[in-house]
Design a protein around this motif. Structure first.
Motif, mmCIF file in Angstrom:
data_model
loop_
_atom_site.group_PDB
_atom_site.id
_atom_site.type_symbol
_atom_site.label_atom_id
_atom_site.label_comp_id
_atom_site.label_asym_id
_atom_site.label_seq_id
_atom_site.Cartn_x
_atom_site.Cartn_y
_atom_site.Cartn_z
ATOM 1 N N GLU A 34 0.811 -1.211 0.000
ATOM 2 C CA GLU A 34 0.000 0.000 0.000
ATOM 3 C C GLU A 34 0.851 1.271 0.000
ATOM 4 O O GLU A 34 0.427 2.315 -0.512
ATOM 5 N N LYS A 35 2.017 1.187 0.602
ATOM 6 C CA LYS A 35 2.888 2.358 0.755
ATOM 7 C C LYS A 35 4.202 2.102 0.017
ATOM 8 O O LYS A 35 5.087 1.424 0.521
ATOM 9 N N ALA A 36 4.334 2.653 -1.172
ATOM 10 C CA ALA A 36 5.547 2.447 -1.973
ATOM 11 C C ALA A 36 6.710 3.253 -1.397
ATOM 12 O O ALA A 36 6.514 4.279 -0.736
ATOM 13 N N ALA A 37 7.919 2.790 -1.659
ATOM 14 C CA ALA A 37 9.113 3.499 -1.193
ATOM 15 C C ALA A 37 9.212 4.871 -1.858
ATOM 16 O O ALA A 37 9.036 4.994 -3.075
ATOM 17 N N ASN A 38 9.480 5.897 -1.057
ATOM 18 C CA ASN A 38 9.706 7.239 -1.599
ATOM 19 C C ASN A 38 11.095 7.768 -1.262
ATOM 20 O O ASN A 38 11.463 8.870 -1.655
ATOM 21 N N VAL A 39 11.882 6.973 -0.530
ATOM 22 C CA VAL A 39 13.282 7.308 -0.267
ATOM 23 C C VAL A 39 14.117 6.038 -0.397
ATOM 24 O O VAL A 39 13.591 4.923 -0.335
ATOM 25 N N CYS A 40 15.415 6.198 -0.572
ATOM 26 C CA CYS A 40 16.318 5.051 -0.617
ATOM 27 C C CYS A 40 17.588 5.385 0.156
ATOM 28 O O CYS A 40 17.900 6.550 0.390
ATOM 29 N N TYR A 41 18.291 4.347 0.573
ATOM 30 C CA TYR A 41 19.539 4.529 1.309
ATOM 31 C C TYR A 41 20.698 4.751 0.346
ATOM 32 O O TYR A 41 20.765 4.141 -0.711
ATOM 33 N N GLN A 42 21.614 5.621 0.743
ATOM 34 C CA GLN A 42 22.824 5.834 -0.046
ATOM 35 C C GLN A 42 24.006 6.002 0.901
ATOM 36 O O GLN A 42 23.971 6.824 1.819
ATOM 37 N N GLU A 43 25.030 5.222 0.674
ATOM 38 C CA GLU A 43 26.218 5.272 1.528
ATOM 39 C C GLU A 43 27.117 6.440 1.138
ATOM 40 O O GLU A 43 27.242 6.779 -0.037
ATOM 41 N N PHE A 44 27.739 7.024 2.160
ATOM 42 C CA PHE A 44 28.584 8.198 1.945
ATOM 43 C C PHE A 44 29.732 8.158 2.937
ATOM 44 O O PHE A 44 29.514 8.088 4.145
#
Length: 297
Positions: A234-244
């Motif tokens: 029901e709730k799609a991803a709107n952010v993602c993880y990014q390594e820094f």
């Protein structure tokens, strides 16, 4: 006895994915227990330069807002003090144009600083998902696609560093592509380990990390990323993880806002941070959702 065995199997089935030693033994069998990315460069939604500039811009604004508390640091950095005094003067002129208060420096909350700097605020609240506990929401403003919207705080463990006891019953351990682990739990043993490492790494008056994310009022308002919930049908991803990896030239006076610390003091590699980047425009009132098992093809 059979009923007890079934109950143990049921509990193990829900727990094993949080158990770091189990993960280490089963990575080849269960690809979805790690972030599978063929090449590190393909994991970058935005460039490291963009991440760096966003953190720098935000931390500078927080530093200027806390300027009256930075005397010990500025006394050792006269050139830096002059630069910040110039920035502070510009900020005060801008504030006087937009405010009737002309007496001294106008102080803002960290959330207000974030809004004035990046145009949005994020905070923790009850998730919109049933039984999901705490979530993270855009509480004010508008966030454009490709924006750093939060950070994943915690103690950074390199490969083979001890995390067995911290991992027990801990749903806040993030596994990076190269096997580095970040423990974002703000309670129990994880909390004690972070505070101990943070206080170990002071450099004179210079604080090398931020402890305040362990409280309800973090001085870095981005440091709430460990509470971003996993997406659902029901709730799609709107952010993602990014390594820094924090570069060596990161300003020493701004490290007090970094919500990460390395477990081993003698490590020579750069500090690993994880930021959350928006996959689309996000409006005020929306909850942030990511995929714990980010797969980039």
């Amino acid at each position: 006895a059979a009923a007890m065995l079934r109950e143990l199997r049921r509990r193990w089935g829900s727990y094993k994915y949080r158990f770091v030693p189990w993960l280490a033994l089963n990575l080849r069998r269960q690809r979805r227990t790690l972030r599978y990315v063929p090449e590190n460069c393909k994991d970058k939604i935005i460039s490291d330069e963009d991440v760096f500039e966003t953190l720098l811009k935000t931390f500078k604004a927080l530093f200027i807002n806390d300027f009256s508390k930075q005397a010990d640091i500025l006394a050792l950095l006269p050139e830096v003090k002059c630069r910040y005094l110039e920035l502070l003067t510009v900020e005060q002129k801008r504030s006087k144009v937009n405010s009737c208060n002309h007496q001294g420096q106008q102080l803002f909350s960290p959330e207000e600083v974030l809004f004035n700097t990046l145009g949005f605020t994020v905070s923790r609240d009850q998730s919109s998902l049933v039984s999901a506990g705490t979530g993270v929401f855009v509480t004010k403003g508008f966030v454009r696609k490709g924006t750093v919207v939060s950070m994943y705080p915690g103690t950074v463990y390199r490969k083979h560093e001890p995390i067995f006891f911290q991992s027990l019953g801990n749903p806040f351990i993030f596994r990076c592509i190269d096997g580095v682990l970040i423990d974002g739990n703000d309670k129990g043993l994880s909390r004690s380990v972070y505070r101990s490492c943070s206080r170990r790494d002071y450099l004179g008056p210079f604080q090398m990390s931020d402890e305040s994310w362990l409280t309800a009022t973090p001085q870095n308002p981005l440091a709430v990323g460990q509470y971003v919930n996993n997406c659902s049908h029901e709730k799609a991803a709107n952010v993602c993880y990014q390594e820094f990896d924090v570069p060596g030239h990161f300003p020493v006076e701004l490290k007090q806002y970094l919500p990460n610390i390395v477990y081993s003091h003698d490590t020579e590699s750069h500090l690993r941070c994880v930021v959350l980047v928006t996959l689309r425009d996000i409006k005020q009132g929306e909850e942030l959702f990511s995929n714990y098992y980010t797969v980039v093809s």
